[in-house]
Design a protein around this motif. Structure first.
Motif, PDB file in Angstrom:
ATOM      1  N   SER A   3       0.839  -1.185   0.000  1.00 12.06           N
ATOM      2  CA  SER A   3       0.000   0.000   0.000  1.00 12.06           C
ATOM      3  C   SER A   3       0.874   1.234   0.000  1.00 12.06           C
ATOM      4  N   LYS A   4       0.255   2.373  -0.207  1.00 14.59           N
ATOM      5  CA  LYS A   4       1.009   3.620  -0.202  1.00 14.59           C
ATOM      6  C   LYS A   4       1.676   3.845   1.153  1.00 14.59           C
ATOM      7  N   ILE A   5       1.023   3.338   2.213  1.00 14.71           N
ATOM      8  CA  ILE A   5       1.583   3.523   3.557  1.00 14.71           C
ATOM      9  C   ILE A   5       2.892   2.764   3.694  1.00 14.71           C
ATOM     10  N   ASP A   6       3.013   1.629   2.995  1.00 19.08           N
ATOM     11  CA  ASP A   6       4.203   0.792   3.116  1.00 19.08           C
ATOM     12  C   ASP A   6       5.375   1.276   2.263  1.00 19.08           C
ATOM     13  N   LYS A   7       5.111   2.180   1.336  1.00 25.77           N
ATOM     14  CA  LYS A   7       6.165   2.614   0.424  1.00 25.77           C
ATOM     15  C   LYS A   7       7.218   3.448   1.159  1.00 25.77           C
ATOM     16  N   LYS A   8       8.447   3.235   0.787  1.00 23.37           N
ATOM     17  CA  LYS A   8       9.535   4.007   1.383  1.00 23.37           C
ATOM     18  C   LYS A   8       9.527   5.432   0.832  1.00 23.37           C
ATOM     19  N   PRO A   9       9.902   6.419   1.639  1.00 18.25           N
ATOM     20  CA  PRO A   9      10.046   7.788   1.129  1.00 18.25           C
ATOM     21  C   PRO A   9      11.213   7.840   0.148  1.00 18.25           C
ATOM     22  N   ILE A  10      11.194   8.803  -0.750  1.00 22.18           N
ATOM     23  CA  ILE A  10      12.207   8.887  -1.808  1.00 22.18           C
ATOM     24  C   ILE A  10      13.180  10.026  -1.535  1.00 22.18           C
ATOM     25  N   ILE A  11      14.447   9.734  -1.754  1.00 25.02           N
ATOM     26  CA  ILE A  11      15.508  10.738  -1.715  1.00 25.02           C
ATOM     27  C   ILE A  11      16.184  10.727  -3.086  1.00 25.02           C
ATOM     28  N   TYR A  12      16.545  11.902  -3.569  1.00 24.35           N
ATOM     29  CA  TYR A  12      17.129  12.009  -4.904  1.00 24.35           C
ATOM     30  C   TYR A  12      18.605  12.425  -4.812  1.00 24.35           C
ATOM     31  N   SER A  91      14.427  11.977   8.097  1.00 23.67           N
ATOM     32  CA  SER A  91      13.255  12.562   8.745  1.00 23.67           C
ATOM     33  C   SER A  91      12.484  13.449   7.774  1.00 23.67           C
ATOM     34  N   ALA A  92      13.203  14.263   6.999  1.00 23.54           N
ATOM     35  CA  ALA A  92      12.551  15.154   6.035  1.00 23.54           C
ATOM     36  C   ALA A  92      11.833  14.362   4.953  1.00 23.54           C
ATOM     37  N   ALA A  93      12.479  13.298   4.453  1.00 27.12           N
ATOM     38  CA  ALA A  93      11.858  12.465   3.422  1.00 27.12           C
ATOM     39  C   ALA A  93      10.608  11.776   3.961  1.00 27.12           C
ATOM     40  N   GLU A  95       8.646  12.929   6.104  1.00 27.65           N
ATOM     41  CA  GLU A  95       7.597  13.936   6.221  1.00 27.65           C
ATOM     42  C   GLU A  95       6.983  14.274   4.866  1.00 27.65           C
ATOM     43  N   GLY A  96       7.521  13.661   3.814  1.00 31.63           N
ATOM     44  CA  GLY A  96       6.978  13.900   2.480  1.00 31.63           C
ATOM     45  C   GLY A  96       7.640  15.040   1.728  1.00 31.63           C
ATOM     46  N   LEU A  97       8.735  15.560   2.262  1.00 29.24           N
ATOM     47  CA  LEU A  97       9.443  16.648   1.589  1.00 29.24           C
ATOM     48  C   LEU A  97      10.306  16.102   0.459  1.00 29.24           C
ATOM     49  N   HIS A  98      10.507  16.917  -0.566  1.00 27.09           N
ATOM     50  CA  HIS A  98      11.300  16.532  -1.741  1.00 27.09           C
ATOM     51  C   HIS A  98      12.764  16.848  -1.436  1.00 27.09           C
ATOM     52  N   VAL A  99      13.535  15.821  -1.085  1.00 28.02           N
ATOM     53  CA  VAL A  99      14.926  15.992  -0.659  1.00 28.02           C
ATOM     54  C   VAL A  99      15.870  15.643  -1.810  1.00 28.02           C
ATOM     55  N   VAL A 100      16.719  16.604  -2.165  1.00 26.85           N
ATOM     56  CA  VAL A 100      17.666  16.426  -3.264  1.00 26.85           C
ATOM     57  C   VAL A 100      19.086  16.591  -2.732  1.00 26.85           C
ATOM     58  N   ILE A 101      19.946  15.622  -3.018  1.00 29.93           N
ATOM     59  CA  ILE A 101      21.347  15.686  -2.610  1.00 29.93           C
ATOM     60  C   ILE A 101      22.184  15.980  -3.843  1.00 29.93           C
ATOM     61  N   LEU A 102      22.942  17.072  -3.807  1.00 28.84           N
ATOM     62  CA  LEU A 102      23.744  17.507  -4.945  1.00 28.84           C
ATOM     63  C   LEU A 102      25.086  16.791  -4.950  1.00 28.84           C
ATOM     64  N   CYS A 103      25.506  16.344  -6.127  1.00 35.11           N
ATOM     65  CA  CYS A 103      26.764  15.612  -6.251  1.00 35.11           C
ATOM     66  C   CYS A 103      27.554  16.175  -7.426  1.00 35.11           C
ATOM     67  N   VAL A 120      21.205   5.654   4.062  1.00 32.10           N
ATOM     68  CA  VAL A 120      19.770   5.942   3.961  1.00 32.10           C
ATOM     69  C   VAL A 120      18.988   4.886   3.194  1.00 32.10           C
ATOM     70  N   SER A 121      19.668   4.020   2.451  1.00 33.72           N
ATOM     71  CA  SER A 121      18.974   3.137   1.508  1.00 33.72           C
ATOM     72  C   SER A 121      18.083   2.076   2.175  1.00 33.72           C
ATOM     73  N   GLU A 122      18.348   1.746   3.446  1.00 31.48           N
ATOM     74  CA  GLU A 122      17.493   0.763   4.115  1.00 31.48           C
ATOM     75  C   GLU A 122      16.119   1.329   4.452  1.00 31.48           C
ATOM     76  N   LEU A 123      16.091   2.622   4.749  1.00 32.47           N
ATOM     77  CA  LEU A 123      14.835   3.242   5.161  1.00 32.47           C
ATOM     78  C   LEU A 123      14.174   4.052   4.050  1.00 32.47           C
ATOM     79  N   CYS A 124      14.936   4.396   3.036  1.00 31.99           N
ATOM     80  CA  CYS A 124      14.417   5.235   1.960  1.00 31.99           C
ATOM     81  C   CYS A 124      14.718   4.638   0.597  1.00 31.99           C
ATOM     82  N   GLN A 125      13.849   4.943  -0.336  1.00 39.89           N
ATOM     83  CA  GLN A 125      14.142   4.638  -1.735  1.00 39.89           C
ATOM     84  C   GLN A 125      15.018   5.759  -2.265  1.00 39.89           C
TER      85      GLN A 125
END
Length: 240
Positions: A3-12, A91-93, A95-103, A120-125
């Motif tokens: 379900s949507k509840i089970d989906k991991k938050p996304i970090i970019y 934590s930010a991800a 909360e549904g925030l769009h988190v972008v990491i610059l490389c 972060v990969s265990e808790l986030c997509q």
């Protein structure tokens, strides 16, 4: 099905290329312009290089998180450096925030992002947008192919020992020696001893307004930055 509840938050994690803002991909730009939070690394008391690449595209409304990274080789890779920042990112991800990491360059090519990814990969997509690496930009500015047909190319970190670097050089057609910094003099001496100076090229800060490119035997730079490299061509051919 999850379900949507089970989906991991996304970090970019987005690669911005070597320095020229025009080398940012359209996909990376799209993610960046949607950002609620922008995360980027910087050395202590030094402006972030990767942030300067993205400066004109960062939304004025977004929050910024600067990760201070020690650049000495012993502590640079220690995950504890990232721990307090990783908690904020996750934590930010969540909360549904769009988190972008610059490389800078490509996120997974000798980049500090790989350590954040591990944390972060265990808790986030994590969605990764590849970028133009400095070695490809170097070939372009030098007008030199990195490899053709059956040729090999080897990427060598400058902090390795001279013996190890020499071994790698003797087994490849072409090589790029990266992260020169304080190792420049001994690398120069090694290439001189191997009679490779005439087929070597030097570059620093590729893609920036103050970039420097030249043949290695014509390099008269007093200060060698960490983000510099040497391209060595036709090595095996030279030793046949």
């Amino acid at each position: 099905m999850k379900s949507k509840i089970d989906k991991k938050p996304i970090i970019y994690g987005i690669g911005l290329g070597p320095g020229d803002p025009e080398l940012i991909t359209l996909k990376a730009l799209r993610f960046l312009q949607r950002a609620d939070i922008v995360v980027y690394p910087a050395s202590k008391d030094v402006p972030s290089i990767v942030r300067s690449i993205a400066d004109q595209y960062i939304p004025t409304t977004c929050q910024e998180i600067c990760i201070e990274i020690p650049m000495d080789e012993d502590s640079y890779t220690r995950l504890k450096t990232y721990e307090p920042y990783v908690k904020r990112i996750i934590s930010a991800a969540q909360e549904g925030l769009h988190v972008v990491i610059l490389c800078e360059g490509d996120p997974l090519f000798y980049g500090s992002f790989s350590y954040i990814y591990d944390a972060v990969s265990e808790l986030c997509q994590v969605e990764i947008v590849p970028g133009v690496p400095s070695i490809c930009a170097a070939g372009a500015v030098f007008g030199q192919s990195l490899a053709r047909k059956e040729e090999t190319i080897t990427i060598i970190p400058a902090m390795l020992s001279e013996k190890t670097i020499e071994t790698h050089l003797m087994l490849t057609n072409n090589a790029v020696i990266i992260k020169l910094g304080r190792h420049f003099k001994r690398i120069y001496a090694l290439l001189e001893a191997m009679q490779l100076l005439d087929q070597a090229y030097y570059a620093e800060r590729i893609g920036f307004k103050d970039e420097k490119i030249c043949r290695l035997n014509e390099c008269d730079t007093d200060y060698i930055p960490y983000f510099s490299l040497i391209l060595v061509k036709d090595i095996v051919k030279n030793h046949d």
